[in-house]
Design a protein around this motif. Structure first.
Motif, PDB file in Angstrom:
ATOM      1  N   THR A   1      85.484  85.950  95.964  1.00 19.41           N
ATOM      2  CA  THR A   1      85.630  84.913  94.942  1.00 19.41           C
ATOM      3  C   THR A   1      84.904  85.289  93.653  1.00 19.41           C
ATOM      4  OG1 THR A   1      85.828  83.213  96.668  1.00 19.41           O
ATOM      5  CG2 THR A   1      85.271  82.472  94.437  1.00 19.41           C
ATOM      6  N   VAL A   2      83.728  85.887  93.777  1.00 23.56           N
ATOM      7  CA  VAL A   2      82.951  86.299  92.602  1.00 23.56           C
ATOM      8  C   VAL A   2      83.687  87.359  91.788  1.00 23.56           C
ATOM      9  CG1 VAL A   2      80.872  87.574  91.920  1.00 23.56           C
ATOM     10  CG2 VAL A   2      80.686  85.674  93.534  1.00 23.56           C
ATOM     11  N   SER A   3      84.484  88.175  92.452  1.00 22.18           N
ATOM     12  CA  SER A   3      85.120  89.303  91.762  1.00 22.18           C
ATOM     13  C   SER A   3      86.235  88.873  90.810  1.00 22.18           C
ATOM     14  CB  SER A   3      85.679  90.300  92.788  1.00 22.18           C
ATOM     15  OG  SER A   3      86.776  89.746  93.492  1.00 22.18           O
ATOM     16  N   TYR A   4      86.883  87.729  91.064  1.00 20.37           N
ATOM     17  CA  TYR A   4      88.041  87.346  90.258  1.00 20.37           C
ATOM     18  C   TYR A   4      87.721  87.164  88.773  1.00 20.37           C
ATOM     19  CZ  TYR A   4      90.313  86.483  94.780  1.00 20.37           C
ATOM     20  OH  TYR A   4      90.834  86.626  96.058  1.00 20.37           O
ATOM     21  N   PRO A   5      86.702  86.369  88.398  1.00 24.35           N
ATOM     22  CA  PRO A   5      86.439  86.203  86.954  1.00 24.35           C
ATOM     23  C   PRO A   5      86.019  87.490  86.267  1.00 24.35           C
ATOM     24  CG  PRO A   5      84.711  85.157  88.277  1.00 24.35           C
ATOM     25  CD  PRO A   5      85.805  85.511  89.214  1.00 24.35           C
ATOM     26  N   LEU A   6      85.356  88.387  86.992  1.00 24.16           N
ATOM     27  CA  LEU A   6      84.958  89.660  86.392  1.00 24.16           C
ATOM     28  C   LEU A   6      86.173  90.548  86.124  1.00 24.16           C
ATOM     29  CD1 LEU A   6      81.750  90.399  88.508  1.00 24.16           C
ATOM     30  CD2 LEU A   6      81.925  89.291  86.272  1.00 24.16           C
ATOM     31  N   LEU A   7      87.145  90.515  87.039  1.00 20.41           N
ATOM     32  CA  LEU A   7      88.382  91.263  86.810  1.00 20.41           C
ATOM     33  C   LEU A   7      89.152  90.690  85.621  1.00 20.41           C
ATOM     34  CD1 LEU A   7      89.626  91.794  90.482  1.00 20.41           C
ATOM     35  CD2 LEU A   7      88.769  93.545  88.926  1.00 20.41           C
TER      36      LEU A   7
ATOM     37  N   PHE B   1      94.986  92.064  97.339  1.00 19.68           N
ATOM     38  CA  PHE B   1      93.725  92.223  96.623  1.00 19.68           C
ATOM     39  C   PHE B   1      93.526  93.676  96.182  1.00 19.68           C
ATOM     40  CE2 PHE B   1      89.140  92.867  96.303  1.00 19.68           C
ATOM     41  CZ  PHE B   1      88.761  91.785  95.526  1.00 19.68           C
ATOM     42  N   GLN B   2      93.711  94.626  97.115  1.00 20.61           N
ATOM     43  CA  GLN B   2      93.477  96.025  96.767  1.00 20.61           C
ATOM     44  C   GLN B   2      94.520  96.553  95.786  1.00 20.61           C
ATOM     45  OE1 GLN B   2      91.502  98.873  99.176  1.00 20.61           O
ATOM     46  NE2 GLN B   2      91.799  97.649 101.022  1.00 20.61           N
ATOM     47  N   SER B   3      95.779  96.156  95.954  1.00 24.01           N
ATOM     48  CA  SER B   3      96.817  96.582  95.004  1.00 24.01           C
ATOM     49  C   SER B   3      96.518  96.050  93.612  1.00 24.01           C
ATOM     50  CB  SER B   3      98.195  96.102  95.474  1.00 24.01           C
ATOM     51  OG  SER B   3      98.558  96.702  96.702  1.00 24.01           O
ATOM     52  N   MET B   4      96.024  94.820  93.543  1.00 27.30           N
ATOM     53  CA  MET B   4      95.648  94.221  92.265  1.00 27.30           C
ATOM     54  C   MET B   4      94.531  95.028  91.593  1.00 27.30           C
ATOM     55  SD  MET B   4      93.735  90.559  91.753  1.00 27.30           S
ATOM     56  CE  MET B   4      92.309  91.200  92.661  1.00 27.30           C
TER      57      MET B   4
ATOM     58  N   GLN C   1      83.209 100.773  97.279  1.00 24.97           N
ATOM     59  CA  GLN C   1      83.888 100.113  98.396  1.00 24.97           C
ATOM     60  C   GLN C   1      83.302 100.556  99.731  1.00 24.97           C
ATOM     61  OE1 GLN C   1      87.822 101.573  99.883  1.00 24.97           O
ATOM     62  NE2 GLN C   1      88.583  99.644  99.031  1.00 24.97           N
ATOM     63  N   SER C   2      83.067 101.841  99.867  1.00 26.74           N
ATOM     64  CA  SER C   2      82.563 102.390 101.123  1.00 26.74           C
ATOM     65  C   SER C   2      81.104 102.037 101.358  1.00 26.74           C
ATOM     66  CB  SER C   2      82.741 103.911 101.130  1.00 26.74           C
ATOM     67  OG  SER C   2      84.101 104.234 100.968  1.00 26.74           O
ATOM     68  N   ALA C   3      80.319 101.940 100.284  1.00 30.44           N
ATOM     69  CA  ALA C   3      78.938 101.482 100.442  1.00 30.44           C
ATOM     70  C   ALA C   3      78.920 100.065 101.009  1.00 30.44           C
ATOM     71  CB  ALA C   3      78.215 101.523  99.096  1.00 30.44           C
ATOM     72  N   GLY C   4      79.810  99.212 100.506  1.00 28.30           N
ATOM     73  CA  GLY C   4      79.920  97.867 101.046  1.00 28.30           C
ATOM     74  C   GLY C   4      80.336  97.867 102.498  1.00 28.30           C
ATOM     75  N   ALA C   5      81.290  98.722 102.847  1.00 27.38           N
ATOM     76  CA  ALA C   5      81.760  98.789 104.233  1.00 27.38           C
ATOM     77  C   ALA C   5      80.650  99.270 105.167  1.00 27.38           C
ATOM     78  CB  ALA C   5      82.973  99.712 104.327  1.00 27.38           C
TER      79      ALA C   5
ATOM     80  N   SER D   1      85.041  96.032  94.133  1.00 22.68           N
ATOM     81  CA  SER D   1      85.002  97.263  94.913  1.00 22.68           C
ATOM     82  C   SER D   1      84.216  97.060  96.200  1.00 22.68           C
ATOM     83  CB  SER D   1      84.370  98.387  94.082  1.00 22.68           C
ATOM     84  OG  SER D   1      85.050  98.559  92.858  1.00 22.68           O
ATOM     85  N   TRP D   2      83.050  96.431  96.089  1.00 24.45           N
ATOM     86  CA  TRP D   2      82.181  96.200  97.245  1.00 24.45           C
ATOM     87  C   TRP D   2      82.872  95.304  98.276  1.00 24.45           C
ATOM     88  CZ3 TRP D   2      77.197  98.024  98.222  1.00 24.45           C
ATOM     89  CH2 TRP D   2      76.511  97.419  99.280  1.00 24.45           C
ATOM     90  N   ALA D   3      83.596  94.298  97.786  1.00 25.49           N
ATOM     91  CA  ALA D   3      84.208  93.314  98.687  1.00 25.49           C
ATOM     92  C   ALA D   3      85.457  93.824  99.381  1.00 25.49           C
ATOM     93  CB  ALA D   3      84.551  92.048  97.892  1.00 25.49           C
ATOM     94  N   SER D   4      86.122  94.841  98.817  1.00 30.45           N
ATOM     95  CA  SER D   4      87.490  95.165  99.223  1.00 30.45           C
ATOM     96  C   SER D   4      87.622  95.790 100.608  1.00 30.45           C
ATOM     97  CB  SER D   4      88.138  96.086  98.174  1.00 30.45           C
ATOM     98  OG  SER D   4      87.378  97.258  98.006  1.00 30.45           O
TER      99      SER D   4
END
Length: 461
Positions: A428-434, A370-373, A399-403, A253-256
């Motif tokens: 990259t960090v988000s993939y294994p968590l998903l 990425f976002q659709s996923m 997401q917005s806090a990250g932005a 969410s943060w990265a998107s």
């Protein structure tokens, strides 16, 4: 509270199967297409405005500060937006949200004549509130209305219509500034064009039906909850911060949206002249349409098992993302914040233009995938509109806090290379968590009748 039946699946007392018709107004297809048109006109045009770098101004400082204010309030109202949507319903929530986009575009029209940041910053803060409401409603509609085995296709349908707004929006500054090859800021007509589209979207939002009135082809309703209350929504929103699925999705969410300030300001804004930035945005948002359709097909049709489709989709995005950010790193070595190109590329430069253009196009492709996923994973956790409005609101809030952080980081003149590396690392960090969320919480089609809320991850409560 008017609750009937299973809150996760949205199935209650049997409904008569509606007469089959792709034009049935209360069908999920028509309603998802309609929210796509609303977002085409409002956030779609906002994306085109932001994508020019600096809001179309020579100095990005005003736009950066406005975007910081925007995403700060968006972070709060994104999380609250799901509860507000459940209480007020789609009409008031969407109309209030859409109207703030018009004010934001108007603030840059004002800035064209009076270089005072205050109006743009206040308009940005108000837009953050409105965007939180709009995107919470949009997320609930897009993820809960479709049948559970076709969520990827509906997400790609929405994403394609929505990003057509960015395509058309990119054509506005390109055509209106076509003969201004040396222009440093866009003309008034550009901002007025954006405001006209945003006004149309605000009116269209009144056509969205309440989820209790939307009926799928099998006769099930998108929710059986007629209304909610403030106390209930406060409790349910607070529970999200203890929900292990939401916590594991925080990095994604943060990265998107974290990369937008880098891509818009420091790639498109630094490398290209004004009219070419508008043309680039046509293809950036056009690439999003392609990316969303591609990943939507993988998520819905690649394998029989829904869980396997999710894992394959994450793997495809991870591989493609690594290649694209690697290409971005190679290009970033050619320039820096303190050594910017002295010549701004024009689309007529052919050979010099091609490489950076393909890179920017690829960034748009990856963004949509990425976002659709992520939306597909969220949509796979439940089917009920009330629950998914909170899930998507939480996603948009983080997401917005990250932005907000990202836009302020760019204002502080952080080196371009550092920004790129942080963006790449976050994604990259988000993939294994998903992957963990999909493995532990996403049910295969034959299991979908059970409750997805029953899943638990050992050690996380």
């Amino acid at each position: 509270m008017g609750l009937q039946g299973d809150e996760e699946t949205g199935k209650g007392s049997p409904e008569s199967v509606p007469k089959p018709s792709i034009f049935r107004y209360n069908s999920p297809l028509v309603q998802v297409a309609l929210i796509g048109l609303v977002c085409f006109c409002c956030p779609g045009m906002f994306n085109a405005l932001s994508g020019m770098g600096g809001g179309g101004q020579v100095d990005p400082t005003a736009a950066n500060n406005a975007n910081t204010a925007l995403y700060t309030t968006f972070a709060v109202f994104g999380i609250l937006g799901g509860g507000i949507y459940n209480i007020l319903g789609p009409h008031l929530t969407l109309f209030a949200g859409c109207s703030t986009y018009i004010l934001y575009a108007g603030s840059f029209l004002y800035y064209n004549h009076h270089h005072h940041q205050a109006f743009a910053i206040v308009a940005g803060a108000l837009l953050g509130i409105g965007a939180g409401l709009l995107w919470a409603a949009q997320g609930a509609i897009m993820t809960s209305y479709p049948p559970h085995d076709r969520k990827g296709i509906y997400i790609s349908l929405f994403w394609s219509i929505f990003n057509m707004g960015g395509v058309i929006g990119g054509l506005i500054p390109f055509t209106l500034n076509f003969h201004r090859a040396d222009a440093v800021s866009v003309n008034d007509g550009t901002y007025i064009g954006f405001m006209v589209f945003m006004s149309i979207g605000t009116v269209l939002s009144l056509g969205i039906l309440h989820p209790s009135r939307v009926v799928r082809d099998d006769g099930s309703r998108c929710t059986n909850i007629k209304y909610s209350s403030v106390s209930i929504e406060v409790v349910e929103i607070l529970k999200l911060f203890l929900n292990w699925k939401m916590l594991l999705m925080v990095p994604a969410s943060w990265a998107s949206n974290f990369f937008y300030s880098y891509q818009f300001n420091n790639v498109n804004g630094v490398l290209f002249n004004l009219r070419t930035r508008g043309l680039n945005n046509v293809f950036y948002w056009g690439a999003q349409m392609i990316g969303s359709i591609f990943i939507g097909y993988i998520m819905d049709f690649s394998f029989k098992s829904r869980r396997t489709r999710g894992l394959v989709g994450i793997g495809v995005v991870a591989v493609l993302g690594t290649a694209i950010w690697g290409g971005g790193l190679a290009k970033q070595f050619d320039y820096s914040r303190h050594d910017k190109p002295t010549y701004k590329l024009d689309f007529k430069d052919h050979t010099d233009f091609a490489g950076p253009f393909v890179l920017y196009f690829s960034y748009g492709l990856l963004d949509a995938m990425f976002q659709s996923m992520v939306y597909w994973v969220i949509g796979a956790l439940a089917d009920d509109s009330e629950i998914l409005s909170r899930y998507t609101g939480f996603y948009k809030g983080v997401q917005s806090a990250g932005a907000a952080v990202a836009w302020q980081v760019d204002t502080q003149k952080v080196p371009f290379l550092n920004e790129l590396l942080v963006n790449w690392a976050l994604i990259t960090v988000s993939y294994p968590l998903l992957v963990v969320v999909v493995m532990r919480a996403v049910k295969d089609d034959e299991e979908v009748e059970g409750k997805s809320e029953g899943a638990a991850l050992p050690g996380i409560h």
